[in-house]
Design a protein around this motif. Structure first.
Motif, PDB file in Angstrom:
ATOM      1  N   ALA A 241       0.514  -1.212  -0.345  1.00 46.80           N
ATOM      2  CA  ALA A 241      -0.080   0.093  -0.329  1.00 46.80           C
ATOM      3  C   ALA A 241       0.982   1.330   0.093  1.00 46.80           C
ATOM      4  O   ALA A 241       0.455   2.053  -0.654  1.00 46.80           O
ATOM      5  CB  ALA A 241      -0.488   0.011   1.444  1.00 46.80           C
ATOM      6  N   SER A 242       2.227   1.473   1.093  1.00 49.67           N
ATOM      7  CA  SER A 242       2.690   2.538   0.513  1.00 49.67           C
ATOM      8  C   SER A 242       3.786   2.480  -0.036  1.00 49.67           C
ATOM      9  O   SER A 242       3.499   3.630  -0.822  1.00 49.67           O
ATOM     10  CB  SER A 242       3.861   2.050   1.659  1.00 49.67           C
ATOM     11  N   ARG A 243       4.136   1.223  -1.343  1.00 51.14           N
ATOM     12  CA  ARG A 243       4.312   1.685  -3.018  1.00 51.14           C
ATOM     13  C   ARG A 243       3.726   2.133  -3.239  1.00 51.14           C
ATOM     14  O   ARG A 243       3.145   3.585  -4.599  1.00 51.14           O
ATOM     15  CB  ARG A 243       4.919   0.428  -3.174  1.00 51.14           C
ATOM     16  N   ARG A 244       2.114   1.828  -3.637  1.00 52.72           N
ATOM     17  CA  ARG A 244       1.059   1.945  -4.286  1.00 52.72           C
ATOM     18  C   ARG A 244       0.779   4.343  -3.580  1.00 52.72           C
ATOM     19  O   ARG A 244       0.968   4.735  -4.762  1.00 52.72           O
ATOM     20  CB  ARG A 244       0.095   1.363  -4.545  1.00 52.72           C
ATOM     21  N   LEU A 245       0.466   4.434  -2.590  1.00 56.98           N
ATOM     22  CA  LEU A 245       0.505   5.367  -2.372  1.00 56.98           C
ATOM     23  C   LEU A 245       1.298   6.640  -3.251  1.00 56.98           C
ATOM     24  O   LEU A 245       0.958   7.609  -3.195  1.00 56.98           O
ATOM     25  CB  LEU A 245      -0.091   5.906  -0.845  1.00 56.98           C
ATOM     26  N   ASN A 246       2.327   6.075  -2.712  1.00 53.45           N
ATOM     27  CA  ASN A 246       3.448   7.006  -2.837  1.00 53.45           C
ATOM     28  C   ASN A 246       3.846   7.767  -4.668  1.00 53.45           C
ATOM     29  O   ASN A 246       3.825   8.510  -4.977  1.00 53.45           O
ATOM     30  CB  ASN A 246       4.739   6.530  -2.432  1.00 53.45           C
ATOM     31  N   ALA A 247       3.311   6.301  -5.081  1.00 52.49           N
ATOM     32  CA  ALA A 247       3.501   6.833  -6.869  1.00 52.49           C
ATOM     33  C   ALA A 247       2.735   7.272  -7.391  1.00 52.49           C
ATOM     34  O   ALA A 247       2.650   8.208  -8.114  1.00 52.49           O
ATOM     35  CB  ALA A 247       3.471   4.853  -7.312  1.00 52.49           C
ATOM     36  N   LEU A 248       1.693   7.379  -6.231  1.00 53.49           N
ATOM     37  CA  LEU A 248      -0.082   8.623  -6.746  1.00 53.49           C
ATOM     38  C   LEU A 248       0.446   9.655  -5.919  1.00 53.49           C
ATOM     39  O   LEU A 248       0.221  10.822  -6.006  1.00 53.49           O
ATOM     40  CB  LEU A 248      -1.196   7.407  -6.195  1.00 53.49           C
ATOM     41  N   SER A 249       1.724   9.574  -5.462  1.00 53.88           N
ATOM     42  CA  SER A 249       1.761  11.102  -4.408  1.00 53.88           C
ATOM     43  C   SER A 249       1.767  12.366  -4.963  1.00 53.88           C
ATOM     44  O   SER A 249       0.992  13.468  -4.363  1.00 53.88           O
ATOM     45  CB  SER A 249       2.677  10.959  -3.217  1.00 53.88           C
ATOM     46  N   ASP A 250       2.303  12.005  -6.508  1.00 54.86           N
ATOM     47  CA  ASP A 250       2.263  13.569  -6.900  1.00 54.86           C
ATOM     48  C   ASP A 250       0.659  13.584  -7.885  1.00 54.86           C
ATOM     49  O   ASP A 250       1.122  15.317  -9.175  1.00 54.86           O
ATOM     50  CB  ASP A 250       3.303  13.556  -7.492  1.00 54.86           C
ATOM     51  N   ILE A 251      -0.102  12.612  -8.397  1.00 54.37           N
ATOM     52  CA  ILE A 251      -1.053  12.856  -9.414  1.00 54.37           C
ATOM     53  C   ILE A 251      -2.309  13.743  -8.856  1.00 54.37           C
ATOM     54  O   ILE A 251      -2.785  13.298  -7.783  1.00 54.37           O
ATOM     55  CB  ILE A 251      -1.365  11.705  -9.080  1.00 54.37           C
ATOM     56  N   PRO A 252      -2.754  14.981  -9.174  1.00 54.11           N
ATOM     57  CA  PRO A 252      -4.033  16.124  -9.193  1.00 54.11           C
ATOM     58  C   PRO A 252      -4.938  14.541  -9.125  1.00 54.11           C
ATOM     59  O   PRO A 252      -5.152  13.723  -9.579  1.00 54.11           O
ATOM     60  CB  PRO A 252      -3.713  16.499 -10.287  1.00 54.11           C
ATOM     61  N   LEU A 253      -6.131  14.893  -7.656  1.00 54.28           N
ATOM     62  CA  LEU A 253      -7.152  14.157  -7.628  1.00 54.28           C
ATOM     63  C   LEU A 253      -8.132  15.116  -7.906  1.00 54.28           C
ATOM     64  O   LEU A 253      -8.506  16.605  -8.311  1.00 54.28           O
ATOM     65  CB  LEU A 253      -7.355  14.667  -6.184  1.00 54.28           C
ATOM     66  N   LEU A 254      -8.876  14.106  -8.771  1.00 51.71           N
ATOM     67  CA  LEU A 254     -10.836  14.785  -9.828  1.00 51.71           C
ATOM     68  C   LEU A 254     -10.853  14.311  -8.738  1.00 51.71           C
ATOM     69  O   LEU A 254     -11.685  12.777  -7.163  1.00 51.71           O
ATOM     70  CB  LEU A 254     -10.529  13.860 -10.890  1.00 51.71           C
ATOM     71  N   ALA A 255     -12.207  15.695  -8.615  1.00 47.78           N
ATOM     72  CA  ALA A 255     -13.436  15.865  -7.339  1.00 47.78           C
ATOM     73  C   ALA A 255     -14.524  14.978  -7.936  1.00 47.78           C
ATOM     74  O   ALA A 255     -14.912  14.133  -8.530  1.00 47.78           O
ATOM     75  CB  ALA A 255     -13.974  16.947  -7.155  1.00 47.78           C
TER      76      ALA A 255
END
Length: 162
Positions: free
Chosen positions: A64-78
């Motif tokens: 989970a930590s690896r996955r969330l790290n990979a996503l960390s700089d990607i903007p979230l759509l509402a």
């Protein structure tokens, strides 16, 4: 030329960060995903959502930590009211099975926000050749253009050799 947009689905980040496997299909999808991430992702504006981050945060804490790290700089759509309404329509109008709430949200988020591509390895509910025409019809009936749903292999671009 304006950069195209890509919604990164949970399966993408899962294959991107997964430990090596002896399963041949999974290993191929890992390699293709990694190659796309390394060579193609910079051509696009990437987006994801809290649905993805919630899914990616489940399970083994290290994974989970690896996955969330990979996503960390990607903007979230509402997740807006329009997203929820389209998600419900996708389920109620037979584009996806009732149990596929998260999958309907991925499609709805990408469509409502006008994302060009929804990138996924989920071929059961999202990138399903039999269901995609129904998904497109439901999106259109509700005033949205369905994002082009595809795998990283299908979004590799064209090289100089054609």
């Amino acid at each position: 030329m304006e950069e195209k947009t890509v919604y990164i689905g949970t399966s993408i980040v899962s294959y991107l960060t997964a430990r090596p496997t002896s399963d041949l299909l999974a290993a191929a999808w890992q390699k293709i995903t990694s190659d796309w991430w390394d060579t193609q992702s910079s051509r696009f504006n990437l987006y994801t959502s809290t649905v993805v981050t919630e899914e990616a945060g489940r399970g083994n804490p290290d994974a989970a930590s690896r996955r969330l790290n990979a996503l960390s700089d990607i903007p979230l759509l509402a997740i807006t009211e329009a997203v929820v309404a389209l998600s419900k329509a996708l389920l109620q109008e037979g584009a996806l099975p009732a149990k596929a709430l998260d999958d309907s949200l991925h499609i709805a988020i990408a469509a409502v926000h006008g994302v060009d591509y929804l990138l996924t390895w989920n071929c059961r509910h999202i990138d399903n050749a039999e269901m995609k025409p129904i998904v497109r019809k439901v999106c259109a009936a509700h005033g949205y253009v369905c994002s082009e749903i595809c795998t990283p292999q299908e979004l590799m671009g064209v090289n100089e050799d054609g």
